[in-house]
Structures are given as structure tokens and as C-alpha cells.
Design an enzyme around this catalytic site. Structure first.
Site, PDB file in Angstrom:
ATOM      1  N   THR A 153     -19.285 -74.274  85.036  1.00  0.00           N
ATOM      2  CA  THR A 153     -20.424 -73.401  85.284  1.00  0.00           C
ATOM      3  C   THR A 153     -21.019 -73.620  86.669  1.00  0.00           C
ATOM      4  OG1 THR A 153     -22.705 -73.001  84.570  1.00  0.00           O
ATOM      5  CG2 THR A 153     -21.825 -75.175  84.105  1.00  0.00           C
ATOM      6  N   ASP A 154     -21.697 -72.591  87.172  1.00  0.00           N
ATOM      7  CA  ASP A 154     -22.394 -72.743  88.455  1.00  0.00           C
ATOM      8  C   ASP A 154     -23.604 -73.669  88.339  1.00  0.00           C
ATOM      9  OD1 ASP A 154     -24.066 -71.050  86.994  1.00  0.00           O
ATOM     10  OD2 ASP A 154     -24.113 -69.447  88.487  1.00  0.00           O
ATOM     11  N   GLU A 155     -24.024 -73.959  87.095  1.00  0.00           N
ATOM     12  CA  GLU A 155     -25.220 -74.794  86.917  1.00  0.00           C
ATOM     13  C   GLU A 155     -25.018 -76.225  87.414  1.00  0.00           C
ATOM     14  OE1 GLU A 155     -27.223 -74.569  83.199  1.00  0.00           O
ATOM     15  OE2 GLU A 155     -26.743 -72.458  82.948  1.00  0.00           O
TER      16      GLU A 155
ATOM     17  N   TYR B 136     -27.348 -80.241  79.497  1.00  0.00           N
ATOM     18  CA  TYR B 136     -26.139 -79.406  79.466  1.00  0.00           C
ATOM     19  C   TYR B 136     -25.408 -79.445  80.806  1.00  0.00           C
ATOM     20  CZ  TYR B 136     -23.337 -75.202  80.159  1.00  0.00           C
ATOM     21  OH  TYR B 136     -22.321 -74.339  80.505  1.00  0.00           O
ATOM     22  N   SER B 137     -26.119 -79.095  81.876  1.00  0.00           N
ATOM     23  CA  SER B 137     -25.417 -78.965  83.163  1.00  0.00           C
ATOM     24  C   SER B 137     -24.947 -80.319  83.686  1.00  0.00           C
ATOM     25  CB  SER B 137     -26.265 -78.226  84.194  1.00  0.00           C
ATOM     26  OG  SER B 137     -27.536 -78.795  84.338  1.00  0.00           O
TER      27      SER B 137
ATOM     28  N   LYS C  29     -21.670 -80.944  81.990  1.00  0.00           N
ATOM     29  CA  LYS C  29     -20.611 -80.120  82.587  1.00  0.00           C
ATOM     30  C   LYS C  29     -20.214 -80.699  83.953  1.00  0.00           C
ATOM     31  CE  LYS C  29     -18.942 -76.865  81.250  1.00  0.00           C
ATOM     32  NZ  LYS C  29     -17.799 -76.605  80.304  1.00  0.00           N
TER      33      LYS C  29
END
Ligand code: NAD
Ligand code: TDX
Length: 332
Positions: A121-123, A148-149, A152
């Protein structure tokens, strides 16, 4: 013909990719999915049995993962705990699936020398100021905000380390916010559409000035297939379709497409640590691999998504009350 293993293939984006593979290639797909609250077998309904096999299981289950890697040619890894709000409530499953799960797959990729594509993800890059002319590129430093980020980001770094230290044949893609059919009602766009369908006012976190860079899930799938076929091993590719919109604009568009007053929504408690703006520069993917997104018009893509939720209440209704009860506990 190749045999693909797709983890998380019963989720929103993974199931879109499985449909994309069946429609655009002659590959065989094995789906490995735990069917958490976010997984739904109905998202794979209608696919031919001779093209798609479903295995219910956990990506942290090393013996099962080994068995499935042994009979695959390549693996596309979508499985994750994917919702920021859940990660603020209970981070543990995010560590288990996103970190240990990815580690388990990397060890199998190493053992069986299998090509792996990791979906991210971009996050992982954190957020941008609203007036910053910059967009994220493959060289933007990692700076994740949420549980979450950060998991990831951790999973991406594991992939990079396994490429460099063990020669695993992996690629990574970091995509912006997806929309389209089959997205869980916990997420922003489906939550507001299904609220309106139920006669409930949409809920906007904080001021609603936060910007997300929207891409249709079909375009994400075509980008992933392009990277799988043509991507250079060890490389990261950013996926985005120049779809920056602030949340207020998106809610107002949903309301007007659904025949409601544009201001018929509520401002609710903001998300803790809420990222302000994401924006993707996908030049590398476009220039090096020739990928082009097909959905150029957000309004018509959103209108088709609204039609899908209107026509598919049996798909989303079972999850709706539980999701809203969870948000109610947080004033959202
Ligand atoms: P989702 O929550 O809709 O689906 C996740 C799927 O993974 C579900 O089917 C779930 O059952 C499965 N799963 C969860 N834990 C598992 C485990 N331990 N073992 C096996 N299966 C498990 O998520 P999504 O929105 O489709 O996102 C898919 C991937 O794309 C994620 O890696 C996410 O980080 C990434 N991504 C999502 C977006 C977005 O806008 N939704 C954007 C960029 C990247
Ligand atoms: O009810 C809501 N009201 C609201 O204003 C919800 C659920 C969200 N929001 C806001 C928060 C975000 O600014 O809308 C924006 C989008 O929220 P989400 O759908 O939760 O997505 P986001 O947090 O941006 O993360 C998504 O994109 C990147 C996916 O869930 C991630 O899996 C992906 O990595």
C-alpha cells in the site's frame, strides 16, 4: 499455462484479481484464504472449477504454505488484515498475518525458488501536506502512521531483505486506495453507499479534508498482472491512477449520485493519527512496463459501484449491522 497461488483471494482486491486472471489469461489459480470476517467465498462465485481451486487456510501455517508453494509456479500475495480502524482497536492480528504471514511465504519462496509478487500500500510512505506538490515515488522514505501501515511497511522490508540476502525472486507493488464492487462495508465508500441505501446519513471523519488517491480495483488487477509478467525482480512499482479527491467531495458525490442532498451527511469523531493525504506518481510502472489505467472517470466508476451495492444487498447485508455497532462504540 502457469499455476498461480493467490493468497487472500476471497477478499476485495484478491477476488478481483482472480476474476481478472480467469478472464484475461489461461492460468490456473489456487486461492489460499483464511476466510476471516473480510473474506467471502461469494466473491468468487461463478468461476469455473477447472480454473480455480479454493483452499481455506492461514498463511502462517507453514506446512500448508509449503504444500501449496510446491505445486505453484508463481505466488501473488494479497492476504492481510487491511483496515486501519481495526488496527487501532486490536493490532495483534495485523502483526500475525501481515508480518509473520509474509515471513512464512518468503521462507517457502526461498525453499521452493518460486516467483513471488507482494501486494502493498501507499500508506507505508506516511502522508503528505495538502498543498505539497510532491507525490509518492519508489524512493520516498518509509514513514508509516498506523499499526496497519507499519505492519505493511514491515512486510515490504522483509521482502526486500529476502531478495537481497537469499535471492528470492520477488517484486513489490504499493497501490493507492481501491474502489469498486465486493469491497467490505467497513471501508469508506461502501460504508457510505450502504448507509444511504439504509436511510442512514453518511459519516465523515473530522473535517473531511483528507485526500485519498482513488483507483478502480480492475486497474489495480491489470497493473499486478503487468508486473507479474514484465516486472524486474527485486523492484518496487507504485500503482495509481491520478485520482486524488478529498473525502468531503467523495461523500457529496455519492449523495448526489444517489438522489440525496449533497450536505446530508454527519461529521463524526476523527480517526486517531489520521493520514492527511496520499498521492501516487506511477510513472515508473507506466514508462517501464507500459501499463495504462482504463477507468479515467471516477464519477462513472462510482456510479457503477453504487449500482452494484444496490443490486447485491445479500452480499453486504450480513456484515453491515456488526460494522455499524463497532463504529458506534467509537463515536464514528
Ligand atoms: P480485504 O480485507 O478485503 O481482504 C483480505 C483477505 O485476506 C480476506 O479474504 C481474508 O480472509 C484474507 N486473510 C486475512 N488474514 C489471512 C490469513 N492469516 N491467512 C489467509 N488469508 C487471510 O483486503 P483488500 O482490501 O482486498 O486488500 C488486499 C491487499 O491489498 C492487502 O495486502 C492490502 O494491504 C492491499 N491494499 C489494499 C488497498 C485498498 O484500498 N483496499 C490499497 C492498497 C493495497
Ligand atoms: O466512515 C468513514 N468515514 C471516513 O471519513 C470511514 C470508514 C473512513 N473515512 C475516511 C478515512 C480515510 O481518510 O475515508 C478515508 C478512507 O478510509 P478507508 O476506506 O478506511 O481507507 P484508508 O484508511 O485510506 O486505507 C485504504 O487504502 C489503503 C485501505 O483500507 C487500505 O487497506 C489500503 O492500504
Amino acid at each position: 499455462m502457469s499455476k498461480l497461488l493467490v493468497t487472500g483471494g476471497a477478499g476485495f482486491i484478491g477476488s478481483n484479481f482472480v476474476h481478472h486472471i480467469v478472464d484475461h489469461t489461461d492460468h490456473h489459480v489456487t486461492v489460499l484464504d483464511k476466510l476471516t470476517y473480510a473474506g467471502n467465498r461469494a466473491s468468487l462465485a461463478g468461476l469455473p472449477d477447472d480454473r480455480v481451486e479454493f483452499v481455506r487456510g492461514d498463511i502462517t501455517d507453514a506446512p500448508l504454505v509449503d504444500e501449496l508453494f510446491a505445486r505453484a509456479d508463481a505466488v501473488v500475495h494479497y492476504a492481510a488484515e487491511s483496515h486501519n480502524d481495526n488496527s487501532l482497536n486490536d493490532p495483534r492480528p495485523f502483526l500475525d498475518t501481515n508480518i509473520i504471514g509474509t515471513y512464512t511465504l518468503l521462507e517457502a519462496a526461498r525453499k521452493y525458488d518460486r516467483r513471488l509478487h507482494h501486494i502493498s500500500t501507499d500508506e507505508v510512505y506516511g502522508d503528505l501536506e495538502l498543498d505539497d506538490p510532491a507525490r509518492f515515488t519508489e524512493s520516498t522514505p518509509y514513514n508509516p502512521s498506523s499499526p496497519y501501515s507499519s505492519t505493511k511497511a514491515g512486510s515490504d522490508l522483509l521482502v526486500r531483505a529476502w531478495v537481497r540476502s537469499f535471492g528470492v525472486r520477488a517484486t513489490i507493488s504499493n497501490c493507492s486506495n481501491n474502489y469498486g464492487p465486493y469491497q467490505h462495508v467497513e471501508k469508506f465508500i461502501p460504508r457510505q453507499i450502504t448507509n444511504v441505501l439504509r436511510g442512514v446519513r453518511p459519516k465523515l471523519y473530522g473535517s473531511g479534508e483528507n485526500v485519498r488517491d482513488w483507483i478502480h480495483a480492475d486497474d489495480h488487477s491489470s497493473a499486478v498482472l503487468t508486473i507479474l509478467e514484465k516486472g524486474r525482480i527485486g523492484e518496487t512499482y507504485l500503482i495509481g491512477a491520478d485520482g486524488e479527491k478529498d473525502n468531503k467531495t467523495v461523500v457529496e458525490l455519492i449523495l448526489s449520485l444517489m438522489g440525496q442532498d449533497r450536505d446530508a451527511y454527519d461529521h463524526v469523531t476523527d480517526r486517531a493519527g489520521h493520514d492527511l493525504r496520499y498521492a501516487i506518481d506511477s510513472s515508473k510502472l507506466r514508462d517501464e512496463l507500459g501499463w495504462v489505467p482504463q477507468f479515467q472517470d471516477f464519477t462513472s466508476g462510482l456510479a457503477a459501484t453504487i449500482d452494484w451495492y444496490r443490486a447485491n444487498e445479500p452480499w453486504w447485508a450480513p456484515a453491515k449491522d456488526g460494522v455499524e455497532a463497532f463504529y458506534a462504540t467509537k463515536g464514528q
